[in-house]
Design an enzyme around this catalytic site. Structure first.
Site, PDB file in Angstrom:
ATOM      1  N   SER A 187      11.973 -43.124 -11.654  1.00 29.90           N
ATOM      2  CA  SER A 187      10.873 -42.240 -11.263  1.00 29.90           C
ATOM      3  C   SER A 187      10.901 -42.120  -9.743  1.00 29.90           C
ATOM      4  O   SER A 187      10.847 -43.126  -9.036  1.00 29.90           O
ATOM      5  CB  SER A 187       9.538 -42.816 -11.739  1.00 29.90           C
ATOM      6  OG  SER A 187       8.513 -41.951 -11.333  1.00 29.90           O
TER       7      SER A 187
ATOM      8  N   GLY B 270      -8.446  -6.907   4.338  1.00 30.37           N
ATOM      9  CA  GLY B 270      -9.293  -6.996   5.526  1.00 30.37           C
ATOM     10  C   GLY B 270      -8.683  -7.769   6.686  1.00 30.37           C
ATOM     11  O   GLY B 270      -9.342  -7.997   7.676  1.00 30.37           O
TER      12      GLY B 270
ATOM     13  N   TYR C  81      10.378 -35.060 -16.441  1.00 33.20           N
ATOM     14  CA  TYR C  81       8.943 -34.827 -16.282  1.00 33.20           C
ATOM     15  C   TYR C  81       8.536 -34.962 -14.814  1.00 33.20           C
ATOM     16  O   TYR C  81       9.275 -35.513 -13.992  1.00 33.20           O
ATOM     17  CB  TYR C  81       8.138 -35.828 -17.133  1.00 33.20           C
ATOM     18  CG  TYR C  81       8.219 -37.239 -16.624  1.00 33.20           C
ATOM     19  CD1 TYR C  81       7.318 -37.708 -15.667  1.00 33.20           C
ATOM     20  CD2 TYR C  81       9.226 -38.094 -17.069  1.00 33.20           C
ATOM     21  CE1 TYR C  81       7.420 -38.992 -15.165  1.00 33.20           C
ATOM     22  CE2 TYR C  81       9.337 -39.384 -16.576  1.00 33.20           C
ATOM     23  CZ  TYR C  81       8.438 -39.827 -15.616  1.00 33.20           C
ATOM     24  OH  TYR C  81       8.544 -41.080 -15.105  1.00 33.20           O
TER      25      TYR C  81
ATOM     26  N   ARG D 216      -3.935  -1.568  -6.059  1.00 34.09           N
ATOM     27  CA  ARG D 216      -3.141  -2.798  -5.980  1.00 34.09           C
ATOM     28  C   ARG D 216      -3.629  -3.730  -7.072  1.00 34.09           C
ATOM     29  O   ARG D 216      -4.733  -3.556  -7.600  1.00 34.09           O
ATOM     30  CB  ARG D 216      -3.297  -3.450  -4.606  1.00 34.09           C
ATOM     31  CG  ARG D 216      -4.722  -3.836  -4.293  1.00 34.09           C
ATOM     32  CD  ARG D 216      -4.865  -4.366  -2.887  1.00 34.09           C
ATOM     33  NE  ARG D 216      -6.272  -4.492  -2.560  1.00 34.09           N
ATOM     34  CZ  ARG D 216      -6.756  -4.602  -1.335  1.00 34.09           C
ATOM     35  NH1 ARG D 216      -5.948  -4.553  -0.305  1.00 34.09           N
ATOM     36  NH2 ARG D 216      -8.035  -4.741  -1.112  1.00 34.09           N
TER      37      ARG D 216
ATOM     38  N   CYS E 206       6.965 -39.084  -9.543  1.00 32.25           N
ATOM     39  CA  CYS E 206       5.551 -39.469  -9.607  1.00 32.25           C
ATOM     40  C   CYS E 206       4.857 -39.478  -8.245  1.00 32.25           C
ATOM     41  O   CYS E 206       3.709 -39.896  -8.148  1.00 32.25           O
ATOM     42  CB  CYS E 206       5.364 -40.804 -10.303  1.00 32.25           C
ATOM     43  SG  CYS E 206       6.020 -42.188  -9.367  1.00 32.25           S
TER      44      CYS E 206
ATOM     45  N   LYS F 296       0.833  -1.207   0.000  1.00 32.36           N
ATOM     46  CA  LYS F 296       0.000   0.000   0.000  1.00 32.36           C
ATOM     47  C   LYS F 296       0.869   1.260   0.000  1.00 32.36           C
ATOM     48  O   LYS F 296       0.649   2.180  -0.785  1.00 32.36           O
ATOM     49  CB  LYS F 296      -0.920  -0.018   1.226  1.00 32.36           C
ATOM     50  CG  LYS F 296      -1.954   1.075   1.194  1.00 32.36           C
ATOM     51  CD  LYS F 296      -2.899   0.986   2.378  1.00 32.36           C
ATOM     52  CE  LYS F 296      -3.810  -0.190   2.234  1.00 32.36           C
ATOM     53  NZ  LYS F 296      -4.809  -0.273   3.310  1.00 32.36           N
TER      54      LYS F 296
HETATM   55  C1  PEP Z   1       5.458 -42.836  -4.030  1.00 32.26           C
HETATM   56  O1  PEP Z   1       5.820 -43.536  -3.095  1.00 32.26           O
HETATM   57  O2  PEP Z   1       5.725 -41.630  -4.134  1.00 32.26           O
HETATM   58  C2  PEP Z   1       4.614 -43.393  -5.095  1.00 32.26           C
HETATM   59  C3  PEP Z   1       4.285 -42.691  -6.158  1.00 32.26           C
HETATM   60  O3  PEP Z   1       4.131 -44.635  -4.908  1.00 32.26           O
HETATM   61  P1  PEP Z   1       2.912 -44.989  -3.936  1.00 32.26           P
HETATM   62  O4  PEP Z   1       2.307 -43.716  -3.492  1.00 32.26           O
HETATM   63  O5  PEP Z   1       1.984 -45.814  -4.753  1.00 32.26           O
HETATM   64  O6  PEP Z   1       3.596 -45.751  -2.857  1.00 32.26           O
END
Ligand code: PEP
Ligand code: MG
Length: 880
Positions: free
Chosen positions: A763, A101, A850, A336, A830, A22
């Site tokens: 992964s 607020g 990825y 803002r 993953c 502000k």
């Molecule tokens: C993990 O452990 O991050 C994974 C993707 O496998 P899960 O959650 O199935 O154990």
């Protein structure tokens, strides 16, 4: 000596860290020559210093305050003690990141018994002067000494009632004098000392109160919710008062340069004539639409529109502007970047690019990753809406969404019931910052008062929560917990459905449909893909989820959890037959049945993937998860499998594990039952070959879970390879397939170089990796993690946002080792963290390919990946 106070004329937009948003913007507007009342800002550093000391304002700061006030008086020609040119100020908080607020404001500071008379005389308007005074007494009492507003409001309302006044505006000067006198008494009864008559004392106490408000509960909750650090402090802005309550040619309002709900490009706002400060946002009186100002005060309206254009062009973003009109003269009190719905954010970003104001890369920063979620929310089905019974004439569509839940009437009830797993809709005459936790807990918020800029509307939009305001046909009686409308009633616990896009409310649960994407969404998401380096895949196995992920342009599937395919009743029988088998022969028999299901599923998955890379993981969970638990279940399974109940019970006891998460699971299952890996490989390769015959190419990637040693990996890789190759040889054909491993144990991270020589892809399973690195059970950590966070022992939940120092370091080491050993290795993430923006930023800076997350997190992950890449490129650019 540190300088703690800056006059507006000394500041600029670039000083946000020090002056707060502000303060920095007020200074900037002054530089742009806009009509801003003069003032000065006490820095965020002064606040941090004060909170550290935990005492009173330092002498140093008080002295600087005196000096600044003197200079301020000289600039304005006004002072707290002048007879002709009385100085009155507002005191407002303002952190670097706006927290609408959440902290406190005091207006009309400087008034006392003497000054109120001077003001009455000077303006020839005693009503106005005493209206200002009673407001100061109220605000000061509440903000500085925590006096409950109801103490004042009760007297105020009773006075009105006793004297037959319908509105505040009808109360004459004499009445406001009586009210002010009583307010001073209330103040003294509550605070045990009189209201300070010395303006400088008022000022220092007000500044302290704003500093302290940084640490109040609602500010803390807001910061937690919005990832705002707790240690950056707030600035305090002291500004010459201009009066929106000084008659019918005065007023106050809030406007956005574009519609914050739809993103449409026209000024959108509300104002109230003869009103002050918080009246509009507090939602106590229902304000007028800004367009009507064009009729009421055409020149002021035109000047205001010019200012909005200037500000938007300057900040290159939609602005949220507070203004006051004092006797026909316009003042700008704040600008803002405006909070907006996800839909509006997307539209505004795309429009600003089309208008040539910003680049595509800049547009990517204008949409919050979290808000993307709300765009993907379902809406009510039109047929279902037609058949539904509306319970009110439309309210205002304050924040979009389609929500169903049980009616509750207080924030506390909302929280308690939501904790018990209920979906609730919070219904209030209006909301206030104290209601924030209840608002978080609710599916939707409905209010009778207030407009599109009321507290409920602004806060709900910020949260991406469905909200309808201004339902003036509903009478919400929070005390008796009942809503009356058109002669009907609605009680606590009744189910209603709220449409935040139309403002309609319906009885009962209404069927919903998946979100549809606008053209803006598609264009915007296209830009994220042009900018991002990281690909985003999905974790999915059902056709519906896979279809959703591909609709969002997922680059492939990063994780098919094969165990999720065995929960159907029929499949479960075969799985149980496999687990309970007492010989390899029996096991293979059961697996032959399971193989049929697997082929069916994989065929469907690879068909949907249609050439995109798809990771199928071998069975991972502890086997006893599939076994019957209750007596009834045991009875049923013993019949289904034709096994004696006692034999079954004994087998269940044999399979019991003390620490199943650390037990017979992951690759250990296939190591002990190689026929499992063989069957799954046969099903994967078999379905790929079948599709190949139809002309559909596939990119199968077979993944081994929970590996800790190279030998484990090699053993299973050999099994998979031998099975696959013999099938291909039999068919006299070849296909491309990869064999890789999850990296989800700390040991696997530390020997990543050795594993990478054997593995074609990695992964990171960050769920297990976090569990095993901290030694926190992923199933039980919920019992203590929030306390750890509340007590500052952990900054964030490491299962939701990467622990950079520990888990992050392990991942970094593993990636470096892997790349050195096998430059061609493909690497992804993953676990849940694959969909978390902060974690994605960290992963983007590692050489990985990825991230993979649940389908509905894919667009958010894509945006996070693009934002991270743009930021990294900016940083590199800045260094060169
Ligand atoms: C993990 O452990 O991050 C994974 C993707 O496998 P899960 O959650 O199935 O154990
Ligand atoms: Mg795992």
């Amino acid at each position: 000596m540190t300088k703690y106070i800056y006059a507006f004329e000394e500041g600029s937009q670039s000083m946000k860290d020090l002056l707060g948003g502000k303060g920095a913007n007020l200074a900037e507007m002054m530089r742009l020559g806009l009509p801003v009342p003069d003032g000065f800002t006490i820095t965020t550093e002064a606040c941090i210093e004060y909170l550290k000391q935990g005492a009173t304002l330092s002498d140093e700061l008080k002295e600087e305050l005196h000096t600044q006030l003197k200079a301020f008086s000289e600039r304005t020609g006004k002072s707290f003690s002048s007879d002709d040119n009385l100085l009155l100020v507002s005191v407002r908080s303002g952190a670097k990141i706006s927290m609408p607020g959440m902290m406190d404001t005091i207006l009309n500071l400087g008034l006392n018994d003497e000054n109120v008379e001077k003001l009455a005389e000077k303006t020839n308007d005693a009503r106005f002067a005493y209206d200002c005074y009673r407001r100061l007494l109220q605000m000061f009492g509440q903000v500085v000494y925590g006096i409950n507003m109801t103490a004042f409001d009760r007297f105020f309302d009773k006075y009105k009632e006793d004297n037959g006044y319908e509105t505040d505006a009808e109360i004459p000067a004499e009445g406001l004098k009586v009210i002010s006198a009583r307010f001073k008494e209330i103040y003294e009864e509550e605070v045990y000392k009189p209201f300070p008559q010395d303006p400088f004392t008022q000022l220092t106490e007000a500044v302290e109160a704003v500093f302290k408000s940084w640490d109040n509960d609602r500010a803390r909750v807001y910061r937690d919710l919005n990832d705002i650090p707790h240690d950056i402090g707030t600035g305090v802005n002291i500004q010459e008062m201009v009066f929106g309550n000084s008659g019918d040619r005065s007023g106050t309002g809030v406007a956005f340069t574009r519609n914050p709900v739809t993103g449409d490009n026209h000024v959108f706002g509300e104002y109230l004539l003869n009103a002050q400060g918080e009246d509009v946002v507090a939602g106590i009186r229902t304000p007028k639409e800004i367009e009507t100002l064009a009729q009421q005060m055409p020149e002021v309206y035109q000047e205001f529109v010019d200012v909005t254009e200037k500000l938007e062009a300057h900040y290159k973003d939609m602005q949220d502007i507070e203004f006051t009109i004092e006797n026909g003269k316009l003042y700008i009190l704040q600008t803002r970047n405006g909070k907006r719905t996800a839909k509006a954010a997307m539209k505004i970003a795309v429009d600003l690019v089309d208008e040539g104001v910003i680049t595509k890369e800049e547009a990517l920063t204008k949409v919050d990753v979290k808000s993307i979620d709300t765009l993907l929310h379902p809406t009510f089905k039109p047929e279902a809406i037609e058949a539904a019974e509306a319970i009110s004439d439309a309210g205002l569509p304050a924040s979009p969404g389609a929500s169903t839940g049980k009616v509750v009437f207080s924030a506390e009830d909302a929280k308690v019931q939501a904790d018990q797993g209920e979906k609730v809709i919070l219904m209030r005459p209006e909301t206030s910052p104290e209601d924030i936790e209840g608002m978080v807990a609710s599916e939707a918020i409905v209010t009778t008062h207030g407009g599109m800029t009321s507290h409920a509307a602004v806060v709900a939009r910020g949260m991406g929560k469905c909200c309808v305001t201004g339902c003036s046909n509903l009478n919400i009686d929070t005390e008796n917990k009942v809503v009356t409308y058109h002669g009907q009633t609605l009680n606590e616990g009744d189910i209603i459905s709220v449409d935040g896009s139309t403002g309609n409310i319906y009885l009962g649960d209404i069927e919903k449909t998946d979100a549809d994407h606008s053209e803006d969404f598609d264009r915007f998401m296209q830009w994220t893909q042009e900018t991002a380096r990281l690909n985003v895949r999905m974790n999915a196995e059902t056709p519906q989820d896979i279809a959703s992920g591909y609709q969002f342009d997922a680059a492939g599937i990063g994780l098919v959890r094969t165990e999720h395919m065995f929960f159907g009743a029929e499949r479960l029988v075969q799985m149980r037959r496999f687990i309970l088998a007492s010989s390899q022969e029996e096991r293979i028999e059961a697996l032959n049945e399971i193989r049929k299901y697997q082929i069916e599923d994989f065929e469907q998955i690879f068909r949907l993937s249609n050439g995109r890379p798809t990771i199928v993981r071998l069975l991972d969970p502890p086997l006893h998860e599939f076994l019957p638990k209750t007596n009834d279940e045991i009875q049923l399974v013993s019949q289904q499998l034709n096994v004696d109940k006692d034999v079954l019970r004994k087998r269940i006891v044999d399979l019991h594990e003390t620490n199943p998460m650390l037990g017979h699971r992951g690759c250990r299952l296939a190591v002990t039952y190689p026929e499992l890996a063989e069957m799954q490989t046969e099903a994967i390769i078999g379905s790929v070959l079948k599709l190949k015959n139809e002309g559909i190419e596939s990119q199968p990637e077979i993944m081994i879970p929970l590996v800790s040693t190279v030998e484990e990996f090699k053993t299973l890789k050999d099994t998979i390879q031998a099975t696959a190759e013999s099938m291909l040889a039999k068919d006299n054909t070849s296909i491309d397939y990869l064999i890789g491993t999850m990296i989800e144990t700390p040991r696997a991270c530390l020997i990543a170089g050795q594993l990478a020589k054997e593995s074609e892809f990695f992964s990171f399973g960050t769920n297990d990796l976090t569990q095993l690195t901290f030694g926190f059970s992923r199933d039980d950590a919920g019992k203590f993690i929030s306390e750890y966070i509340n007590r500052g022992l952990l900054e964030v939940d490491p299962f939701q946002t990467l622990d950079v120092d520990g888990v992050g370091q392990l991942i970094k080491t593993a990636v470096e080792q892997a790349k050195a050993a096998n430059p061609n290795i493909k690497i992804g993430v993953c676990g849940e963290l694959g969909g978390d923006p902060k974690s994605i930023h960290y992963f983007n800076n590692l050489a990985i390919d990825y991230v993979s997350c649940s389908p509905f997190r894919v667009p958010g992950a894509m945006l996070a990946a693009a934002q991270s890449q743009a930021e990294s490129e900016r940083a590199i650019g800045a260094k060169q």
